[in-house]
Design an enzyme around this catalytic site. Structure first.
Site, short mmCIF file in Angstrom:
data_model
loop_
_atom_site.label_atom_id
_atom_site.label_comp_id
_atom_site.label_asym_id
_atom_site.label_seq_id
_atom_site.Cartn_x
_atom_site.Cartn_y
_atom_site.Cartn_z
N LYS A 88 -1.17 -7.75 17.78
CA LYS A 88 -0.64 -8.46 16.57
C LYS A 88 -0.11 -9.82 17.11
O LYS A 88 0.44 -9.85 18.12
CB LYS A 88 0.51 -7.36 16.14
CG LYS A 88 1.16 -8.16 14.65
CD LYS A 88 2.26 -6.94 14.45
CE LYS A 88 3.11 -7.44 13.04
NZ LYS A 88 4.11 -6.43 12.83
N SER A 113 4.26 -5.23 8.36
CA SER A 113 3.46 -6.51 8.71
C SER A 113 2.49 -6.47 9.54
O SER A 113 1.91 -7.71 9.93
CB SER A 113 4.97 -7.10 9.24
OG SER A 113 5.32 -6.76 10.48
N SER A 165 6.58 -1.20 9.40
CA SER A 165 5.29 -2.58 9.53
C SER A 165 4.28 -1.64 10.27
O SER A 165 3.17 -2.25 10.32
CB SER A 165 5.92 -3.64 10.35
OG SER A 165 6.80 -4.36 9.45
#
Length: 470
Positions: free
Chosen positions: A80, A155, A179
């Site tokens: 990420k 996210s 997330s």
């Protein structure tokens, strides 16, 4: 032999040992699928194929010598965009952050590199990970492979999209209010937020003790494999556990017979829950009884802790945006700016109350609950994936605040407990639904074991190509 695109990390490692596949073949296949699907899903925001192939060639040399350097040697992996990879830019989903390449690996990345993982690239996220959606001013909209007009959630949006399409086998995300679990549920994959501190982080997130690092994968076993690697201690994180993790694959197939499991469809306070989601999650929860567990409907007994989350979250947003001048803030997601401005008005006493007293009260309530129940089951989310680019569904049933459709995830960031999501069905229009499995603090192996028992007994469908929306 099955297609490379269908293989898990565990299966790839078996092929490497037998020399029926090489890490270079696998890396080239992943790069090709990344190039084919990226225009549709928009999952990647950094990395380079030359680095990927160099890592794959080094892995292939080690396997040819019979000397793999770790348990994920040659496994294609994504990271990420808020987790530093040395030599790659850490944008954090923002157009205003530094574009200088990171000068060191974050702890999870360092452990993966040492264990031989092959990095495919950095994955997209909303700006500073401030919301549970998949769009940012930097990269635009990331899309859900099950229906390209829908959000993958966030996210860890790019990580989830890659996991759904098996562009790489291990996908490292972060979870400060859901997330990892939000996008895993929306995209029909497995995701786990381990107990806080099990996976070290550096630098520490502005969201502090809310923020966890963890894997999203197509199978529970792949996450168990990954967690044993990224959970290794790192002295840079003073809040992390100092003891090495166990091998989470040991005992993974032990099942749930005899476990006491609580099922809470509304947590005692959730007012809006889509009927299809509730029915599918309840059916899945009751299936644990078929596996030998004792399942009982029981709420944990706490009120909605949204105010506690908002205090901690908004203060973190204020800290994240503190370095940026007014003209730079015009380039930042307006919702994040609004949250940061609210956070800047929070007093030290308010923050201390949320951080010390409210957080501890919630954790104590859950500790008492787990004296009665080994695990808690809930729906992962209150809805299925909705239109991409929106904060909430267009019909207004959840209002305008994205946390209103995520009421099940954020409590367990506040308590720091392990929580995972397993796919448990589909809506009538073919969108995945998730079931959340929550365990006592430190019981990460138990959460994985329960998830594996469900997966082994009932399974879940997987994608090979993105699907167009209706």
């Amino acid at each position: 032999m099955p297609e490379i695109a269908d293989l898990t990390a565990v299966e790839l490692l078996q092929h490497y040992r037998r020399k029926t596949l090489s890490p270079v073949e696998v890396a080239r296949d992943a790069i090709a699928r990344k190039a084919r699907h990226e225009p549709a899903v928009n999952a990647f925001c950094g990395g380079d194929d030359e680095t990927t192939l160099a890592m794959a060639r080094a892995s292939e040399d080690r396997w040819n010598r019979g000397e793999p350097c770790g348990p994920v040697d040659g496994v294609p992996t994504t990271i990420k965009d808020n987790i530093a990879v040395k030599g790659w830019t850490n944008f954090k989903g923002s157009a205003v952050t530094s574009k200088a390449p990171a000068d060191e690996d974050a702890p999870a990345v360092a452990r993966l590199r040492q264990a031989g993982a092959v990095f495919l690239g950095k994955t997209c996220m909303p700006e500073f990970g401030w919301k549970g959606l998949g769009d940012s001013p930097l990269t635009g909209i990331t899309r859900n492979p099950w229906k390209l007009d829908r959000t993958p959630g966030g996210s860890s949006s790019g990580a989830a999209a890659c996991a759904a399409l098996n562009i790489g086998c291990i996908h490292i995300g972060t979870d400060g209010a859901g997330s990892i679990r939000i996008p895993a549920a929306f995209t029909g994959v497995f995701g786990i937020k381990a107990s806080y501190g099990r996976v070290p982080a550096y630098p520490i997130s502005v969201m502090g003790f809310l923020a966890h690092v963890g894997p999203l994968t197509r199978t529970v076993e792949d996450s168990a494999l990954a967690l044993g690697v990224i959970g290794q201690p790192d002295k840079r994180d003073m809040t992390a556990m100092t003891a090495p993790p166990p091998d989470y694959r040991i005992g993974l197939a032990d099942g749930v017979r005899g476990l006491r499991i609580g099922w809470s469809p509304r947590l005692g306070y959730v007012r809006r829950l889509d009927t299809e989601v509730e029915e599918s999650a309840e059916k899945a929860a009751l299936r644990f009884a078929e596996l030998g567990a004792i399942v009982e409907a029981s709420d944990p007994g706490f009120h909605d802790p949204l105010e506690t989350l908002t205090t901690l979250w908004s203060a973190g947003a204020a800290l994240a945006l503190e370095p940026f001048a007014a003209e730079q803030r015009t380039l930042i997601d307006p919702g994040l700016v609004e949250a940061a401005e609210f956070g800047a008005r929070i007093s030290g006493a308010q923050y201390a109350d949320a951080f010390l007293y409210q957080r501890n009260a919630l954790a104590s309530t859950m500790a008492r609950y787990h004296e009665r129940f080994d695990l808690l089951l809930t729906p992962t989310l209150a809805t299925s994936a909705f239109e991409a680019g929106r904060l909430t569904p267009a019909d207004g049933r959840f209002g305008t605040d994205w946390t209103r459709w995520t009421p099940y995830t954020y409590p367990f960031n506040i308590t720091q407990q392990p929580a995972a999501t397993v796919p448990c069905g589909f809506t009538a229009d073919g969108l995945p639904i998730g079931l959340q499995i929550v365990g006592p603090y430190g019981a990460d192996a138990l959460v994985l074991r329960a998830a594996r028992a469900f997966e082994a007994a009932f399974g879940w469908d997987k994608l090979s190509e993105p699907r167009r929306g209706m």
